[in-house]
Design an enzyme around this catalytic site. Structure first.
Site, mmCIF file in Angstrom:
data_model
loop_
_atom_site.group_PDB
_atom_site.id
_atom_site.type_symbol
_atom_site.label_atom_id
_atom_site.label_comp_id
_atom_site.label_asym_id
_atom_site.label_seq_id
_atom_site.Cartn_x
_atom_site.Cartn_y
_atom_site.Cartn_z
ATOM 1 N N GLY A 1 0.823 -1.197 0.000
ATOM 2 C CA GLY A 1 0.000 0.000 0.000
ATOM 3 C C GLY A 1 0.857 1.246 0.000
ATOM 4 C CG PHE A 2 3.482 2.111 2.491
ATOM 5 C CD1 PHE A 2 3.765 2.704 3.710
ATOM 6 C CD2 PHE A 2 3.541 0.730 2.393
ATOM 7 C CE1 PHE A 2 4.118 1.924 4.808
ATOM 8 C CE2 PHE A 2 3.884 -0.056 3.480
ATOM 9 C CZ PHE A 2 4.172 0.542 4.689
ATOM 10 C CG HIS A 3 -1.245 3.847 -2.718
ATOM 11 N ND1 HIS A 3 -0.834 2.542 -2.556
ATOM 12 C CD2 HIS A 3 -2.499 3.782 -3.212
ATOM 13 C CE1 HIS A 3 -1.801 1.730 -2.928
ATOM 14 N NE2 HIS A 3 -2.837 2.448 -3.319
ATOM 15 C CB ALA A 4 -3.925 8.644 -0.403
ATOM 16 C CG HIS B 1 -5.012 2.518 1.345
ATOM 17 N ND1 HIS B 1 -5.279 3.644 0.581
ATOM 18 C CD2 HIS B 1 -4.802 1.520 0.469
ATOM 19 C CE1 HIS B 1 -5.238 3.337 -0.689
ATOM 20 N NE2 HIS B 1 -4.938 2.051 -0.788
#
Length: 134
Positions: free
Chosen positions: A48-51, A96
């Site tokens: 993840g590690f993004h929006a 997230h």
């Protein structure tokens, strides 16, 4: 304020097994344009590690479990996705991350639009700056 929006997913079944149904604009609160899933995740390797600027998604572990961490730039929340009838909404502008995948994890994600790299925010500092102006 909780960032966790659980969906009402019905698990039907009997001694023969279970049936879980995910439907456009019913159990899933949007029209589904894209479906993908994560599998074969490595132990201890988060994802993840993004929006997304505009994309809304729903996520459910159809097998196994993972820890979903959600962040709106002010509030942070987390939930174990550990049942095939426990689904959450990942709204736009929610950072997230997925952690602690079990070896048998299959994370199914339903999206309200097609893949668009321009919709991703992959830098947390940029995300925080954008949420200040929202």
């Amino acid at each position: 304020m909780s960032l966790i929006k659980l969906l009402d997913i019905k698990k039907l079944g009997d001694h023969r097994g279970h049936l879980v149904v995910l439907e456009n604009n019913k159990s899933i609160p949007f029209a589904i344009k894209r479906v993908y899933y994560l599998t074969g995740t490595q132990a201890g390797v988060p994802r993840g590690f993004h929006a997304h600027k505009e994309l809304t998604q729903a996520a459910v572990c159809v097998s196994g479990r993972c820890l979903m961490k959600m962040d709106d730039g002010i509030n942070k929340d987390e939930i174990w996705l550990d049942s095939s009838d426990k689904a959450i909404v990942i709204d736009k502008m929610i950072w997230h991350e997925m952690h602690e995948f079990s070896a048998d994890c299959v994370l199914l994600v339903l999206a309200d639009d097609y893949y668009d790299e321009e919709d991703y925010i992959r830098n947390y500092d940029v995300f925080l700056e954008l949420t200040k102006h929202a």
